[in-house]
Design a protein around this motif. Structure first.
Motif, PDB file in Angstrom:
ATOM      1  N   THR A  36       4.407 -11.529   9.654  1.00  0.00           N
ATOM      2  CA  THR A  36       5.789 -11.855   9.974  1.00  0.00           C
ATOM      3  C   THR A  36       6.663 -11.433   8.810  1.00  0.00           C
ATOM      4  O   THR A  36       6.218 -11.421   7.652  1.00  0.00           O
ATOM      5  CB  THR A  36       5.999 -13.368  10.236  1.00  0.00           C
ATOM      6  N   HIS A  37       7.897 -11.065   9.130  1.00  0.00           N
ATOM      7  CA  HIS A  37       8.855 -10.653   8.099  1.00  0.00           C
ATOM      8  C   HIS A  37      10.226 -11.158   8.503  1.00  0.00           C
ATOM      9  O   HIS A  37      10.703 -10.851   9.595  1.00  0.00           O
ATOM     10  CB  HIS A  37       8.859  -9.127   7.956  1.00  0.00           C
ATOM     11  N   GLN A  38      10.813 -11.955   7.635  1.00  0.00           N
ATOM     12  CA  GLN A  38      12.137 -12.536   7.877  1.00  0.00           C
ATOM     13  C   GLN A  38      12.197 -13.225   9.243  1.00  0.00           C
ATOM     14  O   GLN A  38      13.149 -13.060  10.005  1.00  0.00           O
ATOM     15  CB  GLN A  38      13.219 -11.478   7.729  1.00  0.00           C
ATOM     16  N   GLY A  39      11.134 -13.965   9.552  1.00  0.00           N
ATOM     17  CA  GLY A  39      11.085 -14.748  10.777  1.00  0.00           C
ATOM     18  C   GLY A  39      10.765 -13.963  12.040  1.00  0.00           C
ATOM     19  O   GLY A  39      10.774 -14.523  13.131  1.00  0.00           O
ATOM     20  N   LYS A  40      10.461 -12.685  11.915  1.00  0.00           N
ATOM     21  CA  LYS A  40      10.157 -11.858  13.092  1.00  0.00           C
ATOM     22  C   LYS A  40       8.687 -11.445  13.079  1.00  0.00           C
ATOM     23  O   LYS A  40       8.117 -11.152  12.031  1.00  0.00           O
ATOM     24  CB  LYS A  40      11.031 -10.605  13.098  1.00  0.00           C
ATOM     25  N   THR A  89       1.181  -3.366   2.991  1.00  0.00           N
ATOM     26  CA  THR A  89       2.311  -2.607   3.525  1.00  0.00           C
ATOM     27  C   THR A  89       3.624  -3.090   2.911  1.00  0.00           C
ATOM     28  O   THR A  89       4.485  -2.286   2.552  1.00  0.00           O
ATOM     29  CB  THR A  89       2.372  -2.733   5.060  1.00  0.00           C
ATOM     30  N   ILE A  90       3.767  -4.392   2.755  1.00  0.00           N
ATOM     31  CA  ILE A  90       4.996  -4.973   2.192  1.00  0.00           C
ATOM     32  C   ILE A  90       5.120  -4.655   0.700  1.00  0.00           C
ATOM     33  O   ILE A  90       6.196  -4.318   0.215  1.00  0.00           O
ATOM     34  CB  ILE A  90       5.014  -6.513   2.388  1.00  0.00           C
ATOM     35  N   THR A  91       4.020  -4.776  -0.039  1.00  0.00           N
ATOM     36  CA  THR A  91       4.077  -4.643  -1.496  1.00  0.00           C
ATOM     37  C   THR A  91       3.791  -3.235  -1.990  1.00  0.00           C
ATOM     38  O   THR A  91       4.085  -2.928  -3.141  1.00  0.00           O
ATOM     39  CB  THR A  91       3.084  -5.613  -2.167  1.00  0.00           C
ATOM     40  N   GLY A  92       3.236  -2.383  -1.135  1.00  0.00           N
ATOM     41  CA  GLY A  92       2.874  -1.033  -1.553  1.00  0.00           C
ATOM     42  C   GLY A  92       4.036  -0.058  -1.484  1.00  0.00           C
ATOM     43  O   GLY A  92       5.200  -0.449  -1.401  1.00  0.00           O
ATOM     44  N   ASP A  93       3.722   1.210  -1.503  1.00  0.00           N
ATOM     45  CA  ASP A  93       4.736   2.263  -1.463  1.00  0.00           C
ATOM     46  C   ASP A  93       5.544   2.154  -0.174  1.00  0.00           C
ATOM     47  O   ASP A  93       5.002   2.217   0.922  1.00  0.00           O
ATOM     48  CB  ASP A  93       4.074   3.637  -1.546  1.00  0.00           C
ATOM     49  N   MET A  94       6.848   2.011  -0.318  1.00  0.00           N
ATOM     50  CA  MET A  94       7.712   1.770   0.843  1.00  0.00           C
ATOM     51  C   MET A  94       7.766   2.951   1.802  1.00  0.00           C
ATOM     52  O   MET A  94       8.086   2.785   2.968  1.00  0.00           O
ATOM     53  CB  MET A  94       9.129   1.428   0.390  1.00  0.00           C
ATOM     54  N   SER A  95       7.446   4.133   1.314  1.00  0.00           N
ATOM     55  CA  SER A  95       7.620   5.329   2.132  1.00  0.00           C
ATOM     56  C   SER A  95       6.388   5.730   2.925  1.00  0.00           C
ATOM     57  O   SER A  95       6.487   6.561   3.816  1.00  0.00           O
ATOM     58  CB  SER A  95       8.052   6.499   1.252  1.00  0.00           C
ATOM     59  N   PHE A  96       5.224   5.173   2.627  1.00  0.00           N
ATOM     60  CA  PHE A  96       4.003   5.581   3.317  1.00  0.00           C
ATOM     61  C   PHE A  96       4.161   5.414   4.820  1.00  0.00           C
ATOM     62  O   PHE A  96       4.270   4.308   5.337  1.00  0.00           O
ATOM     63  CB  PHE A  96       2.807   4.768   2.844  1.00  0.00           C
ATOM     64  N   GLY A  97       4.199   6.509   5.538  1.00  0.00           N
ATOM     65  CA  GLY A  97       4.209   6.503   6.994  1.00  0.00           C
ATOM     66  C   GLY A  97       5.461   5.986   7.653  1.00  0.00           C
ATOM     67  O   GLY A  97       5.490   5.816   8.859  1.00  0.00           O
ATOM     68  N   SER A  98       6.514   5.732   6.893  1.00  0.00           N
ATOM     69  CA  SER A  98       7.669   5.062   7.476  1.00  0.00           C
ATOM     70  C   SER A  98       8.791   6.012   7.857  1.00  0.00           C
ATOM     71  O   SER A  98       8.866   7.144   7.403  1.00  0.00           O
ATOM     72  CB  SER A  98       8.210   4.005   6.514  1.00  0.00           C
ATOM     73  N   GLY A 136      16.370  -0.475   3.410  1.00  0.00           N
ATOM     74  CA  GLY A 136      16.486   0.649   4.341  1.00  0.00           C
ATOM     75  C   GLY A 136      15.668   0.425   5.595  1.00  0.00           C
ATOM     76  O   GLY A 136      15.021  -0.615   5.771  1.00  0.00           O
ATOM     77  N   TRP A 137      15.680   1.402   6.481  1.00  0.00           N
ATOM     78  CA  TRP A 137      14.985   1.289   7.762  1.00  0.00           C
ATOM     79  C   TRP A 137      13.487   1.077   7.599  1.00  0.00           C
ATOM     80  O   TRP A 137      12.816   0.594   8.494  1.00  0.00           O
ATOM     81  CB  TRP A 137      15.257   2.505   8.620  1.00  0.00           C
ATOM     82  N   HIS A 138      12.935   1.477   6.455  1.00  0.00           N
ATOM     83  CA  HIS A 138      11.509   1.303   6.180  1.00  0.00           C
ATOM     84  C   HIS A 138      11.115  -0.163   6.017  1.00  0.00           C
ATOM     85  O   HIS A 138       9.945  -0.491   6.051  1.00  0.00           O
ATOM     86  CB  HIS A 138      11.127   2.059   4.910  1.00  0.00           C
ATOM     87  N   SER A 139      12.097  -1.040   5.813  1.00  0.00           N
ATOM     88  CA  SER A 139      11.776  -2.435   5.507  1.00  0.00           C
ATOM     89  C   SER A 139      12.340  -3.417   6.534  1.00  0.00           C
ATOM     90  O   SER A 139      12.482  -4.605   6.235  1.00  0.00           O
ATOM     91  CB  SER A 139      12.302  -2.796   4.121  1.00  0.00           C
ATOM     92  N   VAL A 140      12.644  -2.945   7.721  1.00  0.00           N
ATOM     93  CA  VAL A 140      13.129  -3.846   8.769  1.00  0.00           C
ATOM     94  C   VAL A 140      12.129  -3.869   9.924  1.00  0.00           C
ATOM     95  O   VAL A 140      11.330  -2.955  10.097  1.00  0.00           O
ATOM     96  CB  VAL A 140      14.533  -3.429   9.302  1.00  0.00           C
ATOM     97  N   VAL A 141      12.197  -4.933  10.700  1.00  0.00           N
ATOM     98  CA  VAL A 141      11.330  -5.072  11.869  1.00  0.00           C
ATOM     99  C   VAL A 141      12.043  -4.443  13.056  1.00  0.00           C
ATOM    100  O   VAL A 141      13.136  -4.859  13.421  1.00  0.00           O
ATOM    101  CB  VAL A 141      10.988  -6.550  12.151  1.00  0.00           C
ATOM    102  N   TRP A 142      11.427  -3.419  13.604  1.00  0.00           N
ATOM    103  CA  TRP A 142      11.981  -2.704  14.750  1.00  0.00           C
ATOM    104  C   TRP A 142      11.557  -3.412  16.035  1.00  0.00           C
ATOM    105  O   TRP A 142      10.498  -4.033  16.095  1.00  0.00           O
ATOM    106  CB  TRP A 142      11.461  -1.266  14.763  1.00  0.00           C
ATOM    107  N   THR A 143      12.376  -3.293  17.069  1.00  0.00           N
ATOM    108  CA  THR A 143      12.030  -3.825  18.387  1.00  0.00           C
ATOM    109  C   THR A 143      11.051  -2.857  19.036  1.00  0.00           C
ATOM    110  O   THR A 143      11.257  -1.646  19.017  1.00  0.00           O
ATOM    111  CB  THR A 143      13.289  -3.966  19.265  1.00  0.00           C
TER     112      THR A 143
END
Length: 170
Positions: A36-40, A89-98, A136-143
């Motif tokens: 979960t991230h920011q309640g999602k 995924t949260i703590t590692g490189d933000m760009s991997f696969g995102s 950035g978009w790499h760190s948000v939960v997408w629908t």
């Protein structure tokens, strides 16, 4: 930017389309809670096609975490950078696969001038702002939405980015 996002989503979708649901012995699409991230809820999707090739995606940053395909000798292996856990995924490189965004690359010194107005951005790469900054978009939960067409399934990731959030938009 839209082209990169579209290509990423189309590639994932095409892989999904190849996952024919009529195969009886193998689960072709698996959806599980990844964290979960920011309640999602954050999901990990595992898609397997008829040839046994595997792709794993998450709605956190619309990231590809795993692509397993055969090499020239038929030996299957993962060919992507990614993490085995959501914590990684949260703590590692933000760009991997995102998906990166709202913009890609660095904005020097985390600021720019547009029409004579200086805009300051959050720093996340030395003195610079990289790939949309720390939020950035790499760190948000997408629908996550599944599309069903005939005997195939594909998925689409959706994120509504608020215009003007940290960046001017005309």
């Amino acid at each position: 930017m839209r082209r990169t996002l579209l290509l990423t989503l189309v590639a994932a979708g095409l892989f999904g389309i190849s996952c024919n649901q009529s195969a009886k012995k193998k689960e072709m699409v698996r959806k599980e809670i990844y964290g979960t991230h920011q309640g999602k809820d954050v999901y990990l999707l595992t898609l397997t096609n008829k040839a046994g090739n595997v792709i794993r995606l998450t709605n956190f940053g619309a990231k590809i975490t795993w692509i397993e395909v055969p090499d020239k000798n038929g030996v299957k292996d993962n060919i992507t950078f990614g993490y085995d856990t959501f914590e990684g995924t949260i703590t590692g490189d933000m760009s991997f696969g995102s998906v990166v965004g709202r913009y890609a690359n660095r904005i020097a010194n985390a600021k720019f001038v547009l029409d004579g107005v200086e805009y300051k951005l959050p720093v996340n790469n030395g003195p610079n702002t990289l790939h949309g900054g720390p939020a950035g978009w790499h760190s948000v939960v997408w629908t996550l939405r599944f599309l069903k067409r005939m005997s195939s399934r594909s998925q689409v990731y959706l994120y509504k980015s608020r215009y003007g959030r940290r960046l001017p938009v005309k």
